[in-house]
Design a protein around this motif. Structure first.
Motif, PDB file in Angstrom:
ATOM      1  N   LEU A  36       0.828  -1.212   0.000  1.00 31.05           N
ATOM      2  CA  LEU A  36       0.000   0.000   0.000  1.00 31.05           C
ATOM      3  C   LEU A  36       0.860   1.260   0.000  1.00 31.05           C
ATOM      4  N   GLY A  37       2.171   1.077   0.085  1.00 29.62           N
ATOM      5  CA  GLY A  37       3.069   2.225   0.139  1.00 29.62           C
ATOM      6  C   GLY A  37       3.213   2.802   1.525  1.00 29.62           C
ATOM      7  N   LEU A  38       2.865   2.011   2.541  1.00 33.50           N
ATOM      8  CA  LEU A  38       2.891   2.480   3.914  1.00 33.50           C
ATOM      9  C   LEU A  38       4.106   1.927   4.656  1.00 33.50           C
ATOM     10  N   SER A  39       4.648   2.723   5.512  1.00 37.58           N
ATOM     11  CA  SER A  39       5.707   2.296   6.427  1.00 37.58           C
ATOM     12  C   SER A  39       5.281   2.713   7.824  1.00 37.58           C
ATOM     13  N   LEU A  40       4.780   1.756   8.585  1.00 36.82           N
ATOM     14  CA  LEU A  40       4.236   2.060   9.907  1.00 36.82           C
ATOM     15  C   LEU A  40       5.315   1.942  10.965  1.00 36.82           C
ATOM     16  N   PRO A  41       5.521   2.987  11.763  1.00 34.10           N
ATOM     17  CA  PRO A  41       6.516   2.902  12.832  1.00 34.10           C
ATOM     18  C   PRO A  41       6.088   1.918  13.915  1.00 34.10           C
ATOM     19  N   GLU A  42       7.037   1.523  14.736  1.00 35.74           N
ATOM     20  CA  GLU A  42       6.780   0.497  15.741  1.00 35.74           C
ATOM     21  C   GLU A  42       5.693   0.913  16.723  1.00 35.74           C
ATOM     22  N   ASP A  43       5.612   2.188  17.070  1.00 35.17           N
ATOM     23  CA  ASP A  43       4.584   2.591  18.026  1.00 35.17           C
ATOM     24  C   ASP A  43       3.184   2.447  17.436  1.00 35.17           C
ATOM     25  N   VAL A  44       3.049   2.585  16.117  1.00 36.66           N
ATOM     26  CA  VAL A  44       1.756   2.352  15.482  1.00 36.66           C
ATOM     27  C   VAL A  44       1.401   0.876  15.540  1.00 36.66           C
ATOM     28  N   TRP A  45       2.354   0.014  15.234  1.00 36.29           N
ATOM     29  CA  TRP A  45       2.101  -1.419  15.338  1.00 36.29           C
ATOM     30  C   TRP A  45       1.698  -1.789  16.759  1.00 36.29           C
ATOM     31  N   ARG A  46       2.370  -1.217  17.758  1.00 36.18           N
ATOM     32  CA  ARG A  46       2.012  -1.507  19.152  1.00 36.18           C
ATOM     33  C   ARG A  46       0.584  -1.056  19.441  1.00 36.18           C
ATOM     34  N   GLY A  47       0.220   0.117  18.924  1.00 34.13           N
ATOM     35  CA  GLY A  47      -1.148   0.583  19.110  1.00 34.13           C
ATOM     36  C   GLY A  47      -2.168  -0.341  18.474  1.00 34.13           C
ATOM     37  N   LEU A  48      -1.867  -0.838  17.293  1.00 34.06           N
ATOM     38  CA  LEU A  48      -2.775  -1.769  16.624  1.00 34.06           C
ATOM     39  C   LEU A  48      -2.888  -3.075  17.399  1.00 34.06           C
ATOM     40  N   GLU A  49      -1.775  -3.526  17.986  1.00 34.84           N
ATOM     41  CA  GLU A  49      -1.816  -4.741  18.793  1.00 34.84           C
ATOM     42  C   GLU A  49      -2.653  -4.537  20.052  1.00 34.84           C
TER      43      GLU A  49
END
Length: 208
Positions: free
Chosen positions: A13-26
């Motif tokens: 999708l052309g996205l690069s999600l930082p680690e804090d975003v991944w943590r938020g999604l988790e």
């Protein structure tokens, strides 16, 4: 399916999600699985595929949000898809989640407190929420398009855009909606379902 299994699709999708975003999604997914035991947030048949059916399905809106957007209203937020996912991934956006169900609003507030603390939860029916204009309006699995446009119009100004997840009934819904509304519209194929699309609506105005 875990976050690692959607990382490739997110990159496409052309996205690069930082680690804090991944943590938020988790945090969001973990809370969903916990709360689902007592309230029906999503269809039980989708729980094993929550990362694709719900998280990735929401993340695909990110490339469609205009660069200059500052405010977003999500109608009928339910379990937070797509509005809370967008709020987690785009902390620069001012996001309002409109949800009339008290228990779902409490769930949204709890997740937002941990993962997207600037998000505002509006625990009201859509027609009772303050019609403050937004740059972007989103909704997923909420209502047929004519009804969605009735609600969304309260929050629109030029150049507001609406991003609506739609399935195989999209053509019939468009036919019904165009009897009452003028708009510019295009469809973006969904990355999660071959018979679905994201409907992007702009310049929404009632027919005279």
């Amino acid at each position: 399916m875990a976050r690692d299994d959607i990382a490739g699709a997110v990159a496409q999708l052309g996205l690069s999600l930082p680690e804090d975003v991944w943590r938020g999604l988790e945090i969001h997914v973990g809370a969903l699985l916990k709360w689902q035991r007592s309230i029906n947030l999503v269809s039980r048949s989708t729980l094993d595929e929550v990362w694709t059916r719900h998280v990735l399905d929401s993340l695909q809106l990110l490339p469609l949000i205009p660069a200059g957007a500052r405010t977003l209203v999500d109608l009928g937020s339910g379990a937070g898809f797509p509005g809370l996912v967008v709020a987690i991934a785009r902390p620069d956006l001012s996001v309002r989640l409109v949800e009339s169900d008290n228990r779902k609003a409490v769930f949204l507030g709890e997740v937002a407190r941990q993962a997207a603390p600037t998000t505002v939860i509006v625990n009201k029916r859509i027609e009772a929420a303050a019609p403050d204009p937004a740059d972007v309006i989103t909704a997923r699995a909420l209502a047929p398009l004519p009804e969605l446009l009735d609600w969304a119009h309260r929050f629109t100004i030029d150049p507001t855009i609406c991003l609506f997840h739609k399935g195989r009934s999209i053509d019939d819904e468009l036919t019904d909606a165009e009897r009452r509304w003028m708009m510019t519209m295009d469809r973006v194929p969904s990355v999660t379902a071959p018979d679905a699309a994201i409907l992007r609506v702009a310049r929404l105005r009632p027919r005279r």
